[in-house]
Design an enzyme around this catalytic site. Structure first.
Site, PDB file in Angstrom:
ATOM      1  N   CYS A  91       0.811  -1.224   0.000  1.00  0.00           N
ATOM      2  CA  CYS A  91       0.000   0.000   0.000  1.00  0.00           C
ATOM      3  C   CYS A  91       0.843   1.273   0.000  1.00  0.00           C
ATOM      4  CB  CYS A  91      -0.924   0.026   1.209  1.00  0.00           C
ATOM      5  SG  CYS A  91      -1.822  -1.503   1.486  1.00  0.00           S
ATOM      6  N   HIS A 343      -8.787   3.038  -2.971  1.00  0.00           N
ATOM      7  CA  HIS A 343      -7.383   2.821  -2.600  1.00  0.00           C
ATOM      8  C   HIS A 343      -6.707   1.980  -3.680  1.00  0.00           C
ATOM      9  CE1 HIS A 343      -3.809   1.722  -0.559  1.00  0.00           C
ATOM     10  NE2 HIS A 343      -4.278   0.809   0.281  1.00  0.00           N
ATOM     11  N   CYS A 373      -1.140   2.806   6.384  1.00  0.00           N
ATOM     12  CA  CYS A 373      -0.822   1.450   6.817  1.00  0.00           C
ATOM     13  C   CYS A 373      -0.413   0.625   5.599  1.00  0.00           C
ATOM     14  CB  CYS A 373      -2.012   0.815   7.525  1.00  0.00           C
ATOM     15  SG  CYS A 373      -3.491   0.627   6.519  1.00  0.00           S
TER      16      CYS A 373
END
Length: 387
Positions: A91, A343, A373
């Site tokens: 991520c 995302h 995160c």
């Protein structure tokens, strides 16, 4: 050591992954479009003088495989002499791309870089081809590789109720819709051609995934998505699935001055940390604390925060433990976040940093912090300072 400045920052609209605007547009094209756009917006930068391109992408297979950074650069007709590399910290990939390029500039190995990231989650799903080593089960719970269950764990540990999650998720959509209506995203979005529901080519200059009609009541009607018996995390309180890219033009401060380019901000500090994979969503807390320590700042010094909303259940514990609950509507994710915008994994670090820079300028904030995160237990953070 050279100071690293951000000269420009842009992104595509966020397209819906399932049958959305970019269903016929490839990840390389989204990336190449932003590379070309940054250079056309900054004509004093000769493409041949770029020292490197750092591009985040998580699922490096199919159209995103074989070094998508280089493929996109070739599509963008950037001179062959300019190298390009694809970066993967899950991520945090495009924020890691920013960190890698910044370090190259700091030590004098580069003066001008393009950084960014992309993920087409409609073409290359998050779990495509994933095959965890069986031996990991000796050290890490299987559920630690299931992001939704790690969010459930954090919710239980921190007393985050279903209602709190739904209220935060509704806030994300409402704020993103309000920001769109007010034109606040116009400074960062570069229009991209996609296709409407009938397959007709159309120019998109706004995010497709925001649901302005979202309410707490509509979210409360959804079933738990990951733990059907005792769960509180739903699809509505999780980050949307979207396709998109984001990019930045960064330089050494001396190079920007030499070319007469106005720097929007400089990188004050950077940090990456590890944490327990079972609570991977907690990574922004230690990452932000370390970045602030390196910057010589406190949480109170930061005027605006962008915290990637993987799940409401993980964002709220981070906000709580960073001491920001009472500042939520003054400082945190003021234009909504990934619950509303989605995302796209390799894109998000550059996306939230781009949004942060615009918020810092709009609110005349000296310092801003972007953090996120990272799956399997990491966190990443960057402190920016306006110049």
């Amino acid at each position: 050591m050279e100071k690293v400045v951000i000269v420009d920052a842009i992104r595509t609209p966020m397209g819906r992954s399932k049958g959305g605007a970019f269903r016929h547009v490839r990840a390389e094209d989204l990336s190449a479009h932003l590379m070309r756009s940054l250079l056309s917006r900054n004509p004093s930068v000769d493409p041949a003088t770029l020292d490197d391109i750092y591009w985040g992408c998580v699922q490096q297979t199919l159209e995103q495989g074989f070094n998508i950074a280089r493929n996109a650069a070739l599509l963008a007709e950037i001179p062959h002499s300019v190298p390009a590399t694809t970066v993967n910290r899950l991520c945090g990939s495009s924020m890691q791309a920013l960190h890698d390029a910044a370090r190259a500039i700091m030590v004098g190995d580069a003066r001008t870089c393009l950084i960014g990231g992309v993920e087409h989650m409609g073409h290359v799903p998050m779990s495509h081809g994933v095959d965890f080593h069986p031996g990991l089960s000796r050290n890490v719970a299987k559920a630690a590789g299931m992001m939704g269950l790690t969010a459930e764990m954090l919710a239980r540990m921190h007393g985050i109720s279903r209602e709190m999650q739904d209220r935060f998720a509704a806030r994300s959509h409402q704020r993103a819709a309000a920001a769109t209506q007010a034109g606040h995203f116009a400074a960062e979005i570069v229009a991209v051609c996609g296709h409407d529901a009938d397959g007709v080519l159309k120019r998109y200059d706004a995010d497709e995934v925001i649901r302005p009609e979202t309410t707490v009541e509509s979210l409360m009607a959804l079933r738990p998505a990951f733990d059907p018996v005792d769960g509180t995390v739903t699809a509505g309180s999780s980050s949307a699935l979207s396709d998109g890219a984001a990019a930045m033009l960064i330089m050494s401060g001396s190079q920007a001055r030499q070319q007469g380019l106005k720097a929007r901000a400089r990188i004050r500090s950077m940090a990456v940390v590890g944490c327990d994979p079972s609570i991977m969503g907690y990574g922004p807390v230690p990452a932000s604390q370390l970045a602030l320590k390196r910057a010589g700042l406190s949480i109170a010094d930061i005027g605006v925060f962008e915290l990637n909303e993987a799940f409401a259940a993980q964002t709220l514990p981070c906000i709580k433990d960073l001491g920001l609950m009472d500042k939520l509507d003054e400082k945190v994710n003021l234009n909504g976040g990934a619950i509303a915008l989605g995302h796209p994994l390799g894109c998000s670090g550059a996306r939230i940093s781009t949004t942060l820079l615009n918020l810092m300028e709009r609110r005349d904030a000296q310092f801003g912090l972007a953090t996120m995160c990272i799956g399997l237990g990491q966190g990443i953070a960057t402190v920016f300072e306006r110049i």
